[in-house]
Design an enzyme around this catalytic site. Structure first.
Site, short mmCIF file in Angstrom:
data_model
loop_
_atom_site.label_atom_id
_atom_site.label_comp_id
_atom_site.label_asym_id
_atom_site.label_seq_id
_atom_site.Cartn_x
_atom_site.Cartn_y
_atom_site.Cartn_z
N LYS A 110 -11.18 -0.64 -1.41
CA LYS A 110 -10.91 -1.52 -0.27
C LYS A 110 -12.04 -1.28 0.74
CE LYS A 110 -5.92 -0.69 -0.84
NZ LYS A 110 -4.72 -0.03 -0.30
N ARG A 121 -11.51 8.65 -1.98
CA ARG A 121 -11.80 10.08 -1.87
C ARG A 121 -13.31 10.31 -1.76
NH1 ARG A 121 -9.19 13.63 -6.49
NH2 ARG A 121 -7.52 12.11 -6.16
N SER A 123 -2.66 0.64 -4.25
CA SER A 123 -3.12 1.81 -3.49
C SER A 123 -4.48 2.31 -3.98
CB SER A 123 -2.08 2.93 -3.65
OG SER A 123 -2.62 4.17 -3.24
N ALA A 124 -5.24 2.91 -3.07
CA ALA A 124 -6.54 3.50 -3.43
C ALA A 124 -6.36 4.88 -4.05
CB ALA A 124 -7.41 3.63 -2.19
N SER A 125 -5.17 5.43 -3.94
CA SER A 125 -4.97 6.84 -4.32
C SER A 125 -4.84 7.06 -5.83
CB SER A 125 -3.70 7.37 -3.64
OG SER A 125 -3.41 8.65 -4.14
N THR A 147 1.47 10.13 4.36
CA THR A 147 0.67 11.20 3.76
C THR A 147 -0.62 11.45 4.53
OG1 THR A 147 0.10 9.45 2.25
CG2 THR A 147 1.46 11.22 1.37
N GLU A 189 0.02 -3.33 4.61
CA GLU A 189 -1.11 -2.40 4.71
C GLU A 189 -1.17 -1.73 6.08
OE1 GLU A 189 -3.78 -0.79 3.99
OE2 GLU A 189 -4.00 -1.28 1.88
N ASP A 190 -1.57 -0.46 6.12
CA ASP A 190 -1.74 0.21 7.42
C ASP A 190 -3.20 0.41 7.79
OD1 ASP A 190 -2.12 2.20 5.38
OD2 ASP A 190 -2.07 3.68 6.99
N ASP A 197 0.88 -1.16 0.00
CA ASP A 197 0.00 0.00 0.00
C ASP A 197 0.93 1.23 0.00
OD1 ASP A 197 -2.32 1.65 0.49
OD2 ASP A 197 -1.68 1.75 2.58
N LEU A 198 0.40 2.38 -0.34
CA LEU A 198 1.27 3.58 -0.40
C LEU A 198 1.14 4.46 0.85
CD1 LEU A 198 3.12 5.53 -2.11
CD2 LEU A 198 0.99 6.59 -2.88
N ASP A 199 -0.06 5.07 1.00
CA ASP A 199 -0.27 6.03 2.09
C ASP A 199 -0.23 5.32 3.44
OD1 ASP A 199 -0.82 8.35 0.40
OD2 ASP A 199 -2.67 7.33 -0.16
N ASN A 217 -3.42 9.69 -6.74
CA ASN A 217 -2.17 10.47 -6.80
C ASN A 217 -0.93 9.59 -6.62
OD1 ASN A 217 -3.45 13.16 -6.88
ND2 ASN A 217 -4.17 12.63 -4.82
N LYS A 237 -8.54 6.31 6.74
CA LYS A 237 -7.36 5.61 6.19
C LYS A 237 -7.79 4.51 5.23
CE LYS A 237 -3.73 6.36 9.57
NZ LYS A 237 -2.94 5.75 10.64
N GLY A 238 -7.21 4.49 4.06
CA GLY A 238 -7.51 3.45 3.08
C GLY A 238 -8.84 3.65 2.36
#
Ligand code: BG6
Ligand code: MG
Length: 218
Positions: free
Chosen positions: A145, A49, A114-116, A17, A169-170, A9-11, A118, A45-46
């Site tokens: 997710k 948007r 990632s869900a982002s 972020t 994953e966080d 995962d990214l964020d 960006n 989180k996760g």
């Protein structure tokens, strides 16, 4: 040694972020007369948007038009990007690069999940783009997710079966997505929050090369 698919995962896993999402969501919430706390930010989180804005509106008991909804999403992202555009390699979380390099040196397949929307921009800012064999982000998925879609697409792109993938994953939603995909889930963060994960570590400094080697044998 067997090749596994390692999906990051990214964020909150590669970069922190969440603090920038918090600033941008807080500004937006306050601008429409809704309070927004760090505890509420945790619950985003996760979360995509669209779903995040829906939650904020429901917390504040607000109903808005479709046009206002779209405008608020755009302004939130514009604010968020002001922070993202200042990011550089110093924002990579401890031992993330070391872990990526170790996996790469042992010929493992590495993906971003990632869900982002960006994600590519952020990976470019922190100069990690070339560490991934596949990148699946918010622009590639139709289901957020905890739906496993993002990780299943990543596995497909890596040409590794889901059972042979390991997800870092966080977020609770992300751990549930990984479990649903039949992948090994590794929580990065708090044990109590991420109790559904197969393993939990505070951060990558706690993950040894031996642990990663053992995972690859499974
Ligand atoms: C997730 C974050 O990774 O991506 C969420 O944890 C965020 O907080 C979601 O809402 C979507 O990100 P973006 O960058 O497309 O708004
Ligand atoms: Mg995350």
């Amino acid at each position: 040694m067997k090749t596994r698919g390692f999906i990051f995962d990214l964020d909150g896993v590669i970069v922190d972020t969440a603090k920038y999402h918090f600033l941008a969501w807080k500004k937006l919430a306050n601008s429409i007369g809704v309070d927004f706390s760090e505890e509420q930010n945790e619950q985003l989180k996760g979360v995509s948007r669209v779903k995040s804005l829906e939650k904020i509106l429901s917390w504040g008991n607000k109903t808005i038009s479709e046009k206002e909804f779209t405008d608020l999403m755009t302004s939130k992202n514009d604010d968020y990007l002001v922070h993202v555009n200042k990011m550089d390699e110093n924002e990579i979380l401890p031992d993330v690069t070391k872990t990526l390099d170790f996996l790469s040196s042992t010929n493992q397949s590495i993906a971003l999940g990632s869900a982002s929307k960006n994600a590519r921009l952020i990976l470019n800012k922190v100069n990690l783009m070339n560490k991934f064999h596949a990148i699946v982000d918010g622009t590639n998925v139709s289901k957020a997710k905890p739906d496993p879609e993002v990780f299943l697409i990543a596995a497909k792109e890596l040409k590794i079966t889901p059972e042979e993938c390991i997800v870092f994953e966080d977020s609770v939603a992300g751990i549930q997505a990984a479990n649903e995909a039949n992948m090994i889930s590794i929580g990065i963060g708090d044990t109590a929050t991420l109790h559904e994960a197969d393993y939990v570590f505070r951060d990558f400094t706690e993950i040894s090369e031996n642990f990663l080697k053992e995972l690859k044998k499974k």
